[in-house]
Design an enzyme around this catalytic site. Structure first.
Site, PDB file in Angstrom:
ATOM      1  NE  ARG A  81     -33.548  35.969  -1.667  1.00 20.33           N
ATOM      2  CZ  ARG A  81     -33.055  35.101  -2.546  1.00 20.33           C
ATOM      3  NH1 ARG A  81     -33.497  35.107  -3.776  1.00 20.33           N
ATOM      4  NH2 ARG A  81     -32.120  34.263  -2.191  1.00 20.33           N
ATOM      5  CG  ASP A 104     -27.323  29.603  -7.277  1.00 15.59           C
ATOM      6  OD1 ASP A 104     -28.373  29.063  -7.683  1.00 15.59           O
ATOM      7  OD2 ASP A 104     -27.323  30.630  -6.576  1.00 15.59           O
ATOM      8  CE  LYS A 136     -33.466  28.063  -7.358  1.00 18.44           C
ATOM      9  NZ  LYS A 136     -34.461  29.063  -6.911  1.00 18.44           N
ATOM     10  CB  THR A 137     -29.007  28.909  -1.692  1.00 16.10           C
ATOM     11  OG1 THR A 137     -29.054  29.446  -3.012  1.00 16.10           O
ATOM     12  CG2 THR A 137     -27.592  29.023  -1.161  1.00 16.10           C
ATOM     13  CB  THR A 189     -34.613  30.456 -11.967  1.00 16.30           C
ATOM     14  OG1 THR A 189     -33.593  30.911 -12.853  1.00 16.30           O
ATOM     15  CG2 THR A 189     -34.260  30.854 -10.541  1.00 16.30           C
TER      16      THR A 189
END
Ligand SMILES: Nc1ncnc2c1ncn2[C@@H]1O[C@H](COP(=O)(O)OP(=O)(O)OP(=O)(O)O)[C@@H](O)[C@H]1O
Length: 337
Positions: A219, A111, A66-67, A160
């Protein structure tokens, strides 16, 4: 404490490492073909009409990009990007300070937007819709509201938990991108790209092995790759599939991508509670872990892999979960011989 290897949240020591591996354009962003296609059209239409793109909500589990996508939106539109986060906006005044400092066309990334204060959410509705806010000054009978015009901006929110966003806020985003867990072959491409950037020469089969144990999450894939790199360095090991297997065995990640805590949870349900059902808090006490870690990190993965199920009376091991637990128990017995 949750195991950093399987926890999809970023750890402080990973921030620079992650930054170095981030793709900087949509073309470089691997996987998520649907979302990529949708964003391409949205951004190109805005470019053609020389206007700021609509507000965008990026929804999905941690560590899926997302970032990275927010930064790509900034890059692709050639606009500056400003970062903030829900937990940092605890009062409407915190948000007013961020919004009033925006320059025309700026991308504002918030965020964990679901963690913003309620009073700030209400201010954001107006800002998103009309590019203006009302600032309250004074208290009681002398209080007054002063309107403030804002520079037009594009809000990119990441969450999230999109279900926790109030409907009026959700509705003000022109587009919501739902990020899904990655397919193994996409993760293989993520890993191939990261390995190249890390100047690590890994065979295709080794990358595929690593991808299949990465819980569908870039990640975690990059994190495991870092551990494999260390292992190869220390052991001057072969960069083939055996090297990857040896490294992952050292870090307790098994063939199905389960680590120590996953196996402890599965083992407890299968053996201590005879396949279940067992409640979350009982399970947490049995394996000595926080209930929250089990619920947010361990369980979603085991459910997705079809190893456990959730019922109204608690967690149960599926037939495949029982088989896996028996195989693990057998291996452990042999290890001890
Ligand atoms: N599609 C992708 N292609 C290549 N690398 C990716 C991709 N998606 C994510 N990554 C890498 O995975 C790491 C985590 O991505 P990112 O920080 O964007 O996730 P996130 O969804 O914002 O996580 P969080 O919800 O915890 O903030 C970064 O190093 C990023 O480079």
């Amino acid at each position: 404490m949750s195991e950093p290897l399987i926890d999809p949240a970023v750890t402080p020591d990973e921030i620079a490492f992650e930054g170095a591996l981030r793709p900087t354009s949509l073309a470089e962003f691997v996987g998520q073909p649907k979302v990529r296609g949708q964003l391409e059209v949205l951004l190109q239409a805005a470019r053609m009409q020389e206007r700021a793109p609509d507000h965008i909500l990026l929804a999905g589990p941690p560590g899926l990009g997302k970032t990275t996508l927010a930064m790509i939106i900034g890059q692709e539109t050639g606009r500056p990007i400003r970062f903030s986060s829900g937990p940092a906006i605890q009062h409407a005044g915190d948000l007013a300070a961020v919004l009033s400092a925006l320059v025309p066309g700026e991308v504002l990334f918030i965020d964990e937007i679901h963690r913003m204060a309620r009073s700030a959410e209400e201010m954001l509705y107006l800002a998103m819709e009309d590019f203006r806010i009302d600032i309250m000054v004074g208290k009681g009978a002398g209080a007054a509201s002063i309107p403030l015009e804002l520079a037009p901006f594009t809000l990119v929110g990441a969450t999230t938990r999109s279900g926790m966003l109030p409907a009026p806020l959700r509705d003000r985003f022109g587009f919501t991108a739902h990020l899904e867990f990655y397919e193994t072959d996409d993760l293989e491409r993520v890993l191939g790209r990261s390995a190249r950037l890390m100047e690590l020469d890994l065979e295709t089969a080794a990358l595929a092995e690593l991808a299949s144990r990465s819980r569908g999450t870039p990640r975690i894939a990059n994190r495991l790759l870092r551990r494999v790199r260390d292992w190869l360095l220390v052991h001057a090991g072969s960069s083939d599939i055996d090297g990857v297997r040896a490294a992952l065995e050292l870090y307790d990640v098994d063939e199905a991508g389960l680590d120590r805590i996953d196996r402890a949870v599965l083992h407890a349900i299968a053996h201590r509670f005879a396949g279940g059902p067992v409640g979350l808090s009982t399970l947490a006490a049995a394996v000595g872990e926080e209930a929250d870690t089990i619920e947010s990190v361990v369980e979603p993965f085991l459910v997705r892999e079809g190893l456990i199920g959730r019922t109204p009376r608690g967690r149960i091991a599926t037939a495949s979960g029982m088989r896996h637990a028996r195989a693990v128990a057998r291996d452990d017995t042999l290890d001890g011989v």
